[in-house]
Design an enzyme around this catalytic site. Structure first.
Site, short mmCIF file in Angstrom:
data_model
loop_
_atom_site.label_atom_id
_atom_site.label_comp_id
_atom_site.label_asym_id
_atom_site.label_seq_id
_atom_site.Cartn_x
_atom_site.Cartn_y
_atom_site.Cartn_z
N PRO A 206 23.29 65.70 -61.52
CA PRO A 206 24.05 65.13 -60.41
C PRO A 206 25.55 65.09 -60.73
O PRO A 206 25.93 65.20 -61.89
CB PRO A 206 23.50 63.70 -60.29
CG PRO A 206 22.32 63.62 -61.17
CD PRO A 206 22.36 64.75 -62.12
N PRO A 207 26.38 64.93 -59.71
CA PRO A 207 27.83 64.89 -59.92
C PRO A 207 28.21 63.79 -60.91
O PRO A 207 27.62 62.71 -60.90
CB PRO A 207 28.39 64.56 -58.54
CG PRO A 207 27.32 64.92 -57.58
CD PRO A 207 26.02 64.79 -58.30
N THR A 209 27.92 63.62 -64.16
CA THR A 209 27.10 63.35 -65.33
C THR A 209 27.62 64.04 -66.59
O THR A 209 26.96 64.01 -67.62
CB THR A 209 25.64 63.78 -65.10
OG1 THR A 209 25.63 65.04 -64.45
CG2 THR A 209 24.91 62.76 -64.26
N GLY A 210 28.76 64.69 -66.48
CA GLY A 210 29.37 65.24 -67.69
C GLY A 210 29.11 66.71 -67.92
O GLY A 210 29.20 67.17 -69.06
N HIS A 426 6.60 52.28 -58.88
CA HIS A 426 6.36 53.62 -58.34
C HIS A 426 6.28 54.66 -59.47
O HIS A 426 5.29 55.37 -59.60
CB HIS A 426 7.47 53.97 -57.34
CG HIS A 426 7.35 55.33 -56.73
ND1 HIS A 426 6.95 55.53 -55.43
CD2 HIS A 426 7.57 56.55 -57.24
CE1 HIS A 426 6.94 56.82 -55.17
NE2 HIS A 426 7.31 57.47 -56.26
N GLU A 427 7.33 54.68 -60.28
CA GLU A 427 7.35 55.67 -61.37
C GLU A 427 6.28 55.36 -62.40
O GLU A 427 5.66 56.28 -62.95
CB GLU A 427 8.73 55.72 -62.03
CG GLU A 427 9.86 56.18 -61.12
CD GLU A 427 9.58 57.51 -60.42
OE1 GLU A 427 8.80 58.32 -60.96
OE2 GLU A 427 10.12 57.72 -59.32
N HIS A 430 3.06 56.89 -61.14
CA HIS A 430 2.95 58.32 -61.42
C HIS A 430 2.53 58.54 -62.88
O HIS A 430 1.62 59.30 -63.17
CB HIS A 430 4.31 59.00 -61.25
CG HIS A 430 4.70 59.27 -59.83
ND1 HIS A 430 3.91 59.95 -58.95
CD2 HIS A 430 5.84 58.96 -59.15
CE1 HIS A 430 4.54 60.06 -57.78
NE2 HIS A 430 5.71 59.44 -57.88
P1 ADP Z 1 30.32 66.79 -63.69
O1 ADP Z 1 30.98 68.06 -64.11
O2 ADP Z 1 28.90 66.71 -64.14
O3 ADP Z 1 30.48 66.46 -62.26
P2 ADP Z 1 32.34 65.71 -65.34
O4 ADP Z 1 32.06 66.40 -66.62
O5 ADP Z 1 33.43 66.27 -64.53
O6 ADP Z 1 31.04 65.60 -64.47
O7 ADP Z 1 32.58 64.17 -65.64
C1 ADP Z 1 33.64 63.48 -65.08
C2 ADP Z 1 34.17 62.46 -66.03
O8 ADP Z 1 33.21 61.43 -66.24
C3 ADP Z 1 34.44 63.02 -67.40
O9 ADP Z 1 35.71 63.55 -67.47
C4 ADP Z 1 34.29 61.78 -68.28
O10 ADP Z 1 35.47 61.04 -68.27
C5 ADP Z 1 33.23 60.99 -67.58
N1 ADP Z 1 31.89 61.22 -68.15
C6 ADP Z 1 30.84 61.77 -67.53
N2 ADP Z 1 29.76 61.80 -68.33
C7 ADP Z 1 30.16 61.28 -69.51
C8 ADP Z 1 29.49 61.04 -70.76
N3 ADP Z 1 28.20 61.37 -70.95
N4 ADP Z 1 30.20 60.49 -71.75
C9 ADP Z 1 31.50 60.17 -71.56
N5 ADP Z 1 32.17 60.36 -70.44
C10 ADP Z 1 31.53 60.90 -69.40
ZN ZN Z 2 7.39 59.49 -56.62
#
Ligand code: ADP
Ligand code: ZN
Ligand code: MG
Length: 609
Positions: A206-207, A209-210, A426-427, A430
């Site tokens: 998802p958006p 998430t790093g 729920h989970e 499953h």
């Molecule tokens: P995505 O590309 O998955 O949409 P990003 O990599 O652009 O997400 O993450 C956006 C910001 O969120 C990163 O620049 C960081 O600051 C923070 N972030 C997201 N996930 C993490 C993580 N696992 N650890 C530390 N910071 C994170």
């Molecule tokens: Zn389910």
């Protein structure tokens, strides 16, 4: 903003150009009386004209009464000749004064030239700016060949050099990527032994998430240059620009040797081709094809690794997922409570926050992505500064949660306390059903943190793997799918919208069992409906119905039967193990995620059993 003002300047310049052209060629302020050559002949014959001055191609006519007019000389012919041809009386012609006047020096030179040069200049300017515009859209991110290249790592010049230490959680993803890092560091080791190295690694999650963060970290860990482009950039380009940019991207990386090519938002270009999303986008398809061509052109000892990120693996063109392309997929989940705490701490490194209890903040933020948490720390720092404090306090950060929640950038779903409880049952349902069925795969992970828009402990990924499956496998799958629904009904005597995805999936599985595999006893070993081959289950395949309405009815009934008996089976299992279900749910509420070992301990299963 930048490109807006640039657009404005271009428009102004074009307007100036056009008005200049008008001023030069039309000269609207100095109107002259234009006469045709035959009018001229008439006037000569009626002796109205005193003299004609030839100035280049122009004829300046002076009348006996002092009037003036202009006319155009016929090109490449002497004036007298033209006039005689047009029927001038020869005697009248001899009494006429004809002067030849060379247009004054510079003007003589510039005038004819200006006819060619000025339009050329205008066109040139126009294209120059168009081109600059087109490039500008891309260049910030993508002009690798030029100095502006978005290139990180390698030389250590990148100020925000990100390593795995800066990425909290995502343990499994990091482990898998360690392999890539090691290959980039010591390619010879792998090549010598003939190992096949992943060429394309797809980060799915998802958006926020790093994904981008992790890709950069891989490059930095390996100490190789990082060339990146975003799928959405390609879409805005002129036809042909996208694919040539892809060529540039891969070419530049090749020159760099060991390197990472990162394509963010792959789904923007990688959608199924010809699927009619907005009527098929030529540029997108060409760009996608070019990526495929480039990836297929990799040599065996190529040391470029292509990484890409997407939050929509379900819409990707299957060609991208074929072996030798993005055949390695790494899933990034939303962070659980421990990971949220770790992420908060990472981002709080640069803000004085010794009084903050990060565990409590993590407890209050289920469903927050890494990006949300980074944003939360920043918002609370702003709040503290506004209050003229030198430290952020617990109150500052808790107050900021709402702000982040309401903020425009948040996309993920946050669970309320009640929702968390329902999701946990729920989970848990499953998982417990799955664990109770003989021959089911072991549960690797149970989580109540939703991935994207579905809560669940498994993220279905598109895969081309075709297993040989038995009817019993299908029936087990149906029972597991019904486990969530069954648990909700059993515990809360009520049903939420939560299981709707499960039900849809279950109906699809049941239909496939009957129609595609001919496994239903009632309907017999017959397949129904011809399908266009579709790679991903769940994509609406076009189907040609080759059976009657009666049979359709039968199929519907049989689907219902299958689902009802699966639900009953799931409910029986859960009723018998209700205390275990409650134990799982309570632990899930507390920890949000259960790994295999913990889960097996909870249900009283010994390892290796
Ligand atoms: P995505 O590309 O998955 O949409 P990003 O990599 O652009 O997400 O993450 C956006 C910001 O969120 C990163 O620049 C960081 O600051 C923070 N972030 C997201 N996930 C993490 C993580 N696992 N650890 C530390 N910071 C994170
Ligand atoms: Zn389910
Ligand atoms: Mg990103």
């Amino acid at each position: 903003m930048k490109s807006l003002s640039k657009n404005f300047i271009v428009i102004i310049l074009i307007l100036i150009g056009i008005s200049l052209a008008f001023a030069l060629f039309a000269n609207p302020f100095e109107e002259k009386n234009e006469i045709s050559l035959s009018e001229l002949v008439q006037d000569i014959n009626s002796e109205k004209i005193e003299r004609v001055t030839i100035e280049g191609e122009k004829l300046l006519v002076v009348y006996t009464d002092g009037g003036k007019a202009e006319s155009q000389k016929e090109q490449g012919a002497a004036l007298s000749e033209t006039l005689l041809n047009l029927g001038v009386v020869p005697e009248k012609l001899s009494s006429l004064i004809i002067e030849q006047k060379n247009p004054s020096g510079l003007a003589a030179l510039l005038l004819p030239l200006s006819y060619i040069l000025i339009p050329l200049l205008l066109f040139g300017l126009f294209f120059f700016f168009m081109f600059r515009q087109a490039k500008a859209g891309v260049s910030q991110a993508f002009d690798f060949t030029k100095a502006k290249a978005r290139l990180f790592g390698a030389d250590g010049q990148d100020k925000e050099r990100i390593t795995f230490k800066d990425v909290a959680g995502l343990k499994e993803a990091k482990q898998e990527l360690e392999e890539v890092v090691d290959f980039l560091k010591h390619p010879k080791k792998y090549l010598a032994i003939g190992a096949k190295i992943p060429r394309g690694v797809l980060l799915v999650g998802p958006p926020g998430t790093g994904k981008t963060l992790l890709a950069r970290a891989v490059a930095a860990e390996a100490g190789v240059p990082f060339f990146s482009a975003s799928g959405s950039e390609f879409i805005e380009m002129f036809v042909g620009v996208g694919s040539s940019r892809v060529r540039d991207l891969f070419g530049t990386a090749k020159k760099a040797g060991r390197s990472i090519i990162f394509i963010d938002e792959l789904d923007a270009i990688g959608r199924t081709r010809g699927a009619g999303y907005g009527g098929g986008h030529d540029e997108r398809e060409q760009t996608l094809n070019q990526i495929l061509v480039e990836m297929d052109g990799f040599e065996r000892d190529d040391t470029r690794i292509v990484m890409a990120a997407t939050n929509r693996p379900d819409v990707l063109d299957s060609a991208l997922l074929r072996p030798g392309r993005f055949d390695r997929r790494i899933i990034l989940d939303l962070p659980d409570i421990n990971d949220r705490e770790a992420i908060l701490k990472i981002h709080a490194r640069i803000v004085p926050s010794s009084a903050v209890n990060f565990r409590e903040v993590a407890e209050r933020t289920p469903g927050f992505s890494g990006a949300d948490l980074a944003n939360l720390v920043n918002e609370s720092a702003i709040l503290a500064a506004r209050r003229n404090k030198k430290q952020i306090s617990q109150a500052d950060i808790l107050e900021s949660i709402d702000k982040v929640l309401l903020g425009p950038e948040r996309k993920s779903h946050i669970l309320s306390k009640k929702e968390k409880e329902i999701t946990a049952y729920h989970e848990g349902g499953h998982a417990l059903v799955a664990a109770s069925l003989p021959g089911a795969d072991p549960i690797r992970k149970v989580s109540i943190i939703s991935r994207g828009n579905t809560g669940g402990y498994t993220l279905k990924l598109p895969t081309e793997d075709k297993h040989l499956r038995s009817k019993a496998d299908f029936l087990d799958e149906l029972t597991v799918l019904m486990g969530g629904y069954a648990a909700e009904r059993l515990i809360f005597k009520d049903i939420t919208t939560g299981p709707s995805d499960d039900l849809q999936k279950a109906s699809e599985v049941a239909r496939a069992l009957i129609k595609t595999y001919g496994m239903s006893e009632k309907l017999g070993p017959v397949t129904f409906g011809e399908k266009e081959e579709m790679i991903f289950l769940g994509r609406d395949a076009r189907e040609y119905r080759n059976y009657s309405d009666e049979v359709a009815n039968e199929i519907d009934k049989e689907v219902k039967n299958l689902l009802e008996s699966s639900l009953k089976k799931a409910e029986d299992i859960l009723r018998k193990r209700r205390t275990t279900l409650a134990k799982i749910a309570k632990t899930l509420i507390k920890k949000e995620t259960l790994e295999q070992e913990e889960f097996e301990k909870l249900i009283g299963k010994k390892r290796g059993q």
